[in-house]
Design an enzyme around this catalytic site. Structure first.
Site, PDB file in Angstrom:
ATOM      1  N   GLU A  85       4.710  -5.959   2.083  1.00  0.00           N
ATOM      2  CA  GLU A  85       4.559  -6.563   0.739  1.00  0.00           C
ATOM      3  C   GLU A  85       4.043  -5.529  -0.272  1.00  0.00           C
ATOM      4  OE1 GLU A  85       2.058  -9.913   1.775  1.00  0.00           O
ATOM      5  OE2 GLU A  85       0.254  -8.739   1.403  1.00  0.00           O
ATOM      6  N   PRO A  86       4.896  -4.598  -0.646  1.00  0.00           N
ATOM      7  CA  PRO A  86       4.500  -3.590  -1.624  1.00  0.00           C
ATOM      8  C   PRO A  86       4.466  -4.160  -3.048  1.00  0.00           C
ATOM      9  CG  PRO A  86       6.809  -3.332  -1.074  1.00  0.00           C
ATOM     10  CD  PRO A  86       6.288  -4.439  -0.194  1.00  0.00           C
ATOM     11  N   GLY A 117       0.784  -1.238   0.000  1.00  0.00           N
ATOM     12  CA  GLY A 117       0.000   0.000   0.000  1.00  0.00           C
ATOM     13  C   GLY A 117       0.804   1.271   0.000  1.00  0.00           C
ATOM     14  N   TYR A 145     -11.320   3.783 -11.466  1.00  0.00           N
ATOM     15  CA  TYR A 145     -11.389   4.685 -10.307  1.00  0.00           C
ATOM     16  C   TYR A 145     -10.619   5.986 -10.510  1.00  0.00           C
ATOM     17  CZ  TYR A 145      -7.538   1.377  -9.192  1.00  0.00           C
ATOM     18  OH  TYR A 145      -6.464   0.538  -9.247  1.00  0.00           O
ATOM     19  N   ARG A 187       2.903  -1.755  -6.003  1.00  0.00           N
ATOM     20  CA  ARG A 187       2.986  -0.515  -6.777  1.00  0.00           C
ATOM     21  C   ARG A 187       4.308   0.239  -6.591  1.00  0.00           C
ATOM     22  NH1 ARG A 187      -1.459   2.162  -8.009  1.00  0.00           N
ATOM     23  NH2 ARG A 187      -2.544   1.119  -6.300  1.00  0.00           N
ATOM     24  N   TYR A 191      -0.421  -2.651 -11.885  1.00  0.00           N
ATOM     25  CA  TYR A 191      -1.871  -2.743 -12.093  1.00  0.00           C
ATOM     26  C   TYR A 191      -2.292  -2.197 -13.462  1.00  0.00           C
ATOM     27  CZ  TYR A 191      -1.391  -3.563  -7.157  1.00  0.00           C
ATOM     28  OH  TYR A 191      -0.977  -4.068  -5.944  1.00  0.00           O
ATOM     29  N   ARG A 202      -7.322   1.269 -15.115  1.00  0.00           N
ATOM     30  CA  ARG A 202      -7.443   2.008 -13.852  1.00  0.00           C
ATOM     31  C   ARG A 202      -8.051   3.406 -13.998  1.00  0.00           C
ATOM     32  NH1 ARG A 202      -2.991   3.353 -11.896  1.00  0.00           N
ATOM     33  NH2 ARG A 202      -3.630   3.522  -9.742  1.00  0.00           N
ATOM     34  N   CYS A 261     -15.299   0.033 -27.175  1.00  0.00           N
ATOM     35  CA  CYS A 261     -16.681   0.488 -27.366  1.00  0.00           C
ATOM     36  C   CYS A 261     -17.304   0.899 -26.039  1.00  0.00           C
ATOM     37  CB  CYS A 261     -17.500  -0.615 -28.029  1.00  0.00           C
ATOM     38  SG  CYS A 261     -16.821  -1.051 -29.617  1.00  0.00           S
ATOM     39  N   GLU A 262     -16.586   1.700 -25.313  1.00  0.00           N
ATOM     40  CA  GLU A 262     -17.023   2.297 -24.049  1.00  0.00           C
ATOM     41  C   GLU A 262     -16.496   3.722 -24.102  1.00  0.00           C
ATOM     42  OE1 GLU A 262     -18.179   0.959 -20.743  1.00  0.00           O
ATOM     43  OE2 GLU A 262     -19.011  -0.518 -22.101  1.00  0.00           O
TER      44      GLU A 262
HETATM   45  C1  PLP Z   1      -2.921  -8.470   0.322  1.00  0.00           C
HETATM   46  C2  PLP Z   1      -2.229  -7.431  -0.484  1.00  0.00           C
HETATM   47  N1  PLP Z   1      -0.935  -7.196  -0.261  1.00  0.00           N
HETATM   48  C3  PLP Z   1      -0.252  -6.277  -0.964  1.00  0.00           C
HETATM   49  C4  PLP Z   1      -0.863  -5.533  -1.947  1.00  0.00           C
HETATM   50  C5  PLP Z   1      -0.039  -4.540  -2.704  1.00  0.00           C
HETATM   51  O1  PLP Z   1      -0.490  -3.240  -2.604  1.00  0.00           O
HETATM   52  P1  PLP Z   1       0.339  -2.080  -3.281  1.00  0.00           P
HETATM   53  O2  PLP Z   1       0.555  -2.447  -4.689  1.00  0.00           O
HETATM   54  O3  PLP Z   1      -0.493  -0.875  -3.140  1.00  0.00           O
HETATM   55  O4  PLP Z   1       1.629  -1.968  -2.536  1.00  0.00           O
HETATM   56  C6  PLP Z   1      -2.221  -5.731  -2.214  1.00  0.00           C
HETATM   57  C7  PLP Z   1      -2.910  -4.943  -3.229  1.00  0.00           C
HETATM   58  O5  PLP Z   1      -4.052  -5.048  -3.532  1.00  0.00           O
HETATM   59  C8  PLP Z   1      -2.928  -6.718  -1.458  1.00  0.00           C
HETATM   60  O6  PLP Z   1      -4.215  -6.961  -1.679  1.00  0.00           O
END
Ligand code: PLP
Length: 411
Positions: A271-272, A235, A314, A274, A369, A310, A341-342
């Protein structure tokens, strides 16, 4: 001043050459940039004893798994497709772990068979299902994903904590769930997990999340369970584009986490997805037509919601550069639109008033993503992926052909 025609490059490879060789849309990952980000995480977190797992959902293809396997990172997979990709990339099972909110029997079997180091349990039913599968074998290592009730201030589509989301074991059930695992010899609870959302730009909810986990871990250890690791999820938010300041200082965040866990018996993990890969990715489009309709100028490109959903899901905004163009006009408002076609509008941009068909546009910060969320809507094939670095290029995924889009049809 007379503007020059634009002839840009990515990772030292001329965009013109990439387009000529591989067509558009084209996903380009600058692995030099990617490795710089990995190194930043290793120096901030791994150096402090905090394990870093890469969230494969952000972007995973076999060559990416190969690249990551050579780093100290663990890998979070959430489907058999991601697991098979990791295995093909030579990722060691001992560094892979399995997430997912509704795991299939085959996915639980993969956990029980030791194709990953451990599984992360999302719900009460999974505990019983996994215990049944594991019956005749050595205990299966698991963590549980607890929805600690922490709500991060981020878009509701990417918020995964708080009581109005589907993810994890709700707080009110967490202690009973831990007790239930303690009764099952087939499962061994080795850690707790909580991921509260994506694109978080303030570390306070992430630290608060750790504090909640410590409370639950103390409870589990009190029952004699071998909980040793607390994973506060991913996140970590990123800035809007290359010119902006980074919203989260990794070093300060890592120090903050380590300080909070000091004196506890727990190891930490994150666990990043993005924050590791987004900046390294560019998505190349060619302009197909420029139309003025009403007050607006639509610059329609040869991709859109199928390869980059994306913005439509959102409202995500990616910076865009003209990367190959003879345009020299003044910047003027343009709506970048896709070809599906959107109303797949990619966003509002300032593009030269003479931008024209054939020009190429690079959507920046699209490493995460984007390709991983691509679809075959309208039966468009998914784009090719290339890795570039220091003037060299390697195609790592071929583009789907038009025939590929019906390859599973049985009629
Ligand atoms: C369980 C879990 N861990 C890690 C992530 C990675 O999030 P981010 O890419 O924002 O770091 C996600 C994203 O949806 C997730 O669902």
């Amino acid at each position: 001043m007379i503007q020059q025609a634009i002839d840009g490059d990515i990772g030292g490879v001329p965009a013109r050459e990439l387009i000529a060789a591989y067509g558009t849309p084209l996903v380009v990952i600058d692995t030099g940039e990617l490795e710089l980000e990995i190194d930043r995480f290793v120096r901030a977190f791994v150096a402090r004893g905090i394990t870093v797992g890469y969230a494969g959902k952000a972007f995973l293809v076999t060559a990416m798994a190969e690249l990551l396997a050579a780093t100290p990172l663990r890998l979070d997979v959430c489907s058999l497709g991601e697991l098979i990709t990791a295995e093909r990339g030579g990722y060691p099972a001992g560094r892979i772990y399995f997430h997912g909110v509704a795991k299939s029997d085959a996915e639980l079997q993969a956990i029980a068979d030791g194709r990953v180091a451990f599984g992360v349990i999302d719900n009460a039913e999974e505990i019983e299902r996994l215990a049944k599968i594991a019956r005749a074998r050595a205990p299966v290592d698991v963590m549980i994903r607890i929805n600690t009730g922490i709500e991060a201030h981020t878009h509701e589509m990417v918020r995964t904590g708080g009581e109005n989301t589907k993810f994890g074991i709700p707080e009110r059930d967490a202690r009973a769930t831990i007790r239930r695992i303690a009764e099952l010899p087939q499962l061994r609870l080795i850690g707790l997990h909580s991921h509260v959302g994506s694109q978080i730009v303030d570390v306070d909810p992430l630290i608060a999340n750790l504090e909640e986990l410590i409370g639950y871990a103390d409870f589990a250890c009190g029952l004699g369970l071998p909980v040793a690791e607390l994973n506060v999820g991913g996140g970590i938010g990123i800035e809007n584009g290359p010119g902006d300041a980074r919203p989260i200082d990794l070093d300060a965040f890592a120090a903050n986490l380590a300080e909070r866990a000091a004196g506890t018996p727990y190891r930490l993990a994150i666990e990043p997805g993005r924050a590791l890969v987004a900046r390294a990715g560019s998505l190349l489009y060619r302009v197909v037509t420029v139309k003025r309709q009403g007050e607006r100028r639509f610059v329609v490109v040869d991709g859109g919601m199928t390869d980059n959903p994306r913005p439509m899901l959102y409202g995500a905004h990616h910076p865009a550069d003209l990367i190959v163009s003879a345009a020299t006009g003044a910047p003027a408002p343009a709506t970048l639109a896709g070809r599906s076609c959107e109303n797949d509008e990619i966003g509002e941009y300032a593009l030269p008033d003479d931008v024209a068909a054939g020009d190429a546009i690079a959507m920046r910060y699209t490493g995460a993503y984007t390709y991983s969320m691509a679809s075959n809507y309208n039966r468009f094939g998914k784009p090719a992926v290339v890795f570039v670095r220091d003037g060299t290029v390697r195609r790592v995924v071929r583009a789907e052909t038009d025939d590929d889009t019906s390859r599973c049809d049985l009629a």
